[in-house]
Design a protein around this motif. Sequence first.
Motif, short mmCIF file in Angstrom:
data_model
loop_
_atom_site.label_atom_id
_atom_site.label_comp_id
_atom_site.label_asym_id
_atom_site.label_seq_id
_atom_site.Cartn_x
_atom_site.Cartn_y
_atom_site.Cartn_z
N LEU A 8 0.83 -1.21 0.00
CA LEU A 8 0.00 0.00 0.00
C LEU A 8 0.86 1.26 0.00
O LEU A 8 0.58 2.22 -0.73
CB LEU A 8 -0.92 -0.01 1.22
CG LEU A 8 -2.12 -0.95 1.17
CD1 LEU A 8 -2.78 -1.03 2.54
CD2 LEU A 8 -3.14 -0.48 0.13
N GLY A 9 1.89 1.25 0.82
CA GLY A 9 2.75 2.42 0.91
C GLY A 9 3.43 2.77 -0.40
O GLY A 9 3.73 3.94 -0.66
N SER A 10 3.64 1.76 -1.26
CA SER A 10 4.34 2.00 -2.52
C SER A 10 3.46 2.67 -3.57
O SER A 10 3.98 3.20 -4.56
CB SER A 10 4.87 0.67 -3.07
OG SER A 10 3.79 -0.17 -3.49
N VAL A 11 2.15 2.66 -3.38
CA VAL A 11 1.24 3.22 -4.38
C VAL A 11 0.29 4.27 -3.80
O VAL A 11 -0.62 4.73 -4.49
CB VAL A 11 0.40 2.10 -5.05
CG1 VAL A 11 1.30 1.20 -5.88
CG2 VAL A 11 -0.35 1.29 -4.01
N VAL A 127 -1.56 -3.24 -7.49
CA VAL A 127 -0.69 -3.87 -6.48
C VAL A 127 -0.57 -5.36 -6.78
O VAL A 127 -1.03 -6.20 -6.00
CB VAL A 127 -1.24 -3.64 -5.06
CG1 VAL A 127 -0.15 -3.89 -4.02
CG2 VAL A 127 -1.78 -2.23 -4.89
N PRO A 128 0.04 -5.74 -7.91
CA PRO A 128 0.09 -7.16 -8.29
C PRO A 128 0.83 -8.05 -7.32
O PRO A 128 0.57 -9.25 -7.25
CB PRO A 128 0.78 -7.12 -9.66
CG PRO A 128 1.56 -5.83 -9.66
CD PRO A 128 0.71 -4.87 -8.89
N ALA A 129 1.75 -7.48 -6.53
CA ALA A 129 2.50 -8.28 -5.56
C ALA A 129 1.92 -8.16 -4.16
O ALA A 129 2.55 -8.53 -3.18
CB ALA A 129 3.96 -7.86 -5.55
N GLY A 130 0.70 -7.63 -4.07
CA GLY A 130 0.12 -7.35 -2.76
C GLY A 130 -0.52 -8.52 -2.05
O GLY A 130 -0.97 -8.38 -0.92
N GLY A 131 -0.59 -9.68 -2.68
CA GLY A 131 -1.16 -10.84 -2.01
C GLY A 131 -2.65 -10.97 -2.25
O GLY A 131 -3.29 -10.12 -2.87
N PRO A 132 -3.25 -12.05 -1.75
CA PRO A 132 -4.67 -12.31 -1.97
C PRO A 132 -5.56 -11.33 -1.22
O PRO A 132 -5.18 -10.77 -0.21
CB PRO A 132 -4.85 -13.74 -1.43
CG PRO A 132 -3.77 -13.88 -0.40
CD PRO A 132 -2.61 -13.11 -0.95
N MET A 133 -6.75 -11.13 -1.76
CA MET A 133 -7.73 -10.21 -1.17
C MET A 133 -8.85 -11.02 -0.53
O MET A 133 -9.30 -12.03 -1.07
CB MET A 133 -8.32 -9.32 -2.28
CG MET A 133 -9.59 -8.57 -1.93
SD MET A 133 -9.28 -7.21 -0.78
CE MET A 133 -8.38 -6.07 -1.85
N VAL A 134 -9.32 -10.58 0.65
CA VAL A 134 -10.46 -11.21 1.30
C VAL A 134 -11.43 -10.14 1.75
O VAL A 134 -11.08 -8.96 1.87
CB VAL A 134 -10.04 -12.06 2.53
CG1 VAL A 134 -9.03 -13.13 2.14
CG2 VAL A 134 -9.52 -11.19 3.65
N ALA A 135 -12.66 -10.55 2.00
CA ALA A 135 -13.67 -9.70 2.63
C ALA A 135 -14.42 -10.58 3.60
O ALA A 135 -14.73 -11.74 3.29
CB ALA A 135 -14.62 -9.11 1.60
N VAL A 136 -14.71 -10.06 4.79
CA VAL A 136 -15.40 -10.83 5.82
C VAL A 136 -16.64 -10.07 6.25
O VAL A 136 -16.59 -8.86 6.50
CB VAL A 136 -14.50 -11.09 7.04
CG1 VAL A 136 -15.27 -11.79 8.15
CG2 VAL A 136 -13.29 -11.92 6.64
N THR A 137 -17.77 -10.76 6.32
CA THR A 137 -19.01 -10.15 6.78
C THR A 137 -19.80 -11.17 7.57
O THR A 137 -19.61 -12.39 7.39
CB THR A 137 -19.84 -9.64 5.59
OG1 THR A 137 -20.94 -8.87 6.07
CG2 THR A 137 -20.37 -10.79 4.73
N GLN A 138 -20.64 -10.71 8.46
CA GLN A 138 -21.46 -11.63 9.24
C GLN A 138 -22.39 -12.42 8.33
O GLN A 138 -22.94 -11.89 7.36
CB GLN A 138 -22.30 -10.88 10.28
CG GLN A 138 -21.56 -10.56 11.55
CD GLN A 138 -22.51 -10.11 12.66
OE1 GLN A 138 -23.67 -10.52 12.71
NE2 GLN A 138 -22.01 -9.28 13.56
#
Length: 266
Positions: A8-11, A127-138
């Motif tokens: 995140l800091g890089s972009v 951010v191609p090297a930023g790793g997998p994305m998740v979202a959490v909700t009840q």
Amino acid sequence: MISVDVALGSVWPAELRTDRLHLRPVTVEDASLVRELLTDTKVRAYLGGPASEERVAARQTAYPATAGTWTVVRVADSHAVGLVAIGPDHRCEGAAEVSYQLLPDAWGRGLGREAVAAAVRWWTEAVPAGGPMVAVTQTANAASRRLLESIGMRLVDQFEEHGEQQCLYTPAGDQEDTDLRWARLVAERVDAVERRRGAQARATAMGQELPDDLTALSPSEMARLCSDRHGAYGRICARTAGHVPELHLGRASDGAWIAWLTNREA
């Protein structure tokens, strides 16, 4: 793969635009929006309820200084209607979590879907090297689940957190979603085993002999326990009142009482 914070800091800073929205970094001028979101009962219905004054103040200070946190502005009237954030997922090291909150008067128009989709797309493309994305909700938050599913995210896991059932989503087609799920599960198992080993290592004869219901102790036995609460989980000291606390009493992961020394070996 680099850490989420470094990625995140890089972009950052970054601004995103859609047909109806402008996502810009949060500023100190957004303090009233932050307060409204964190104290609104409808917004916080599945987020643990309205936040305390201390938490509101902390977020008002932290958000403007946090990479990956956007204010969602409606282009038609330049009105700020919510927040979208991308940050490290505390459940699995290396994963990024997207979160979002919109004011109730912005619900039902697809703005949340538009904002979250823009943030997820940005993470994937910028951010191609930023790793997998998740979202959490009840699990009970049907509207939030529909939002995530409508932008192509899919359910890959369900678990309990903060006393409620949660759903874990990742973008459809994410090649790392299975690895992510199992990495989290393995980490939980290892953590549980280590906690159990630590409790057993610290357990004393006194702790092992204590009954489940402390009211079953005789007056003389109760006299050895002070009423002070020490540390997390409401631990109490297994020593006479007024002592220098070194022998503590708590619960092991299986519910049994344990007692342990803090200043010398048991």
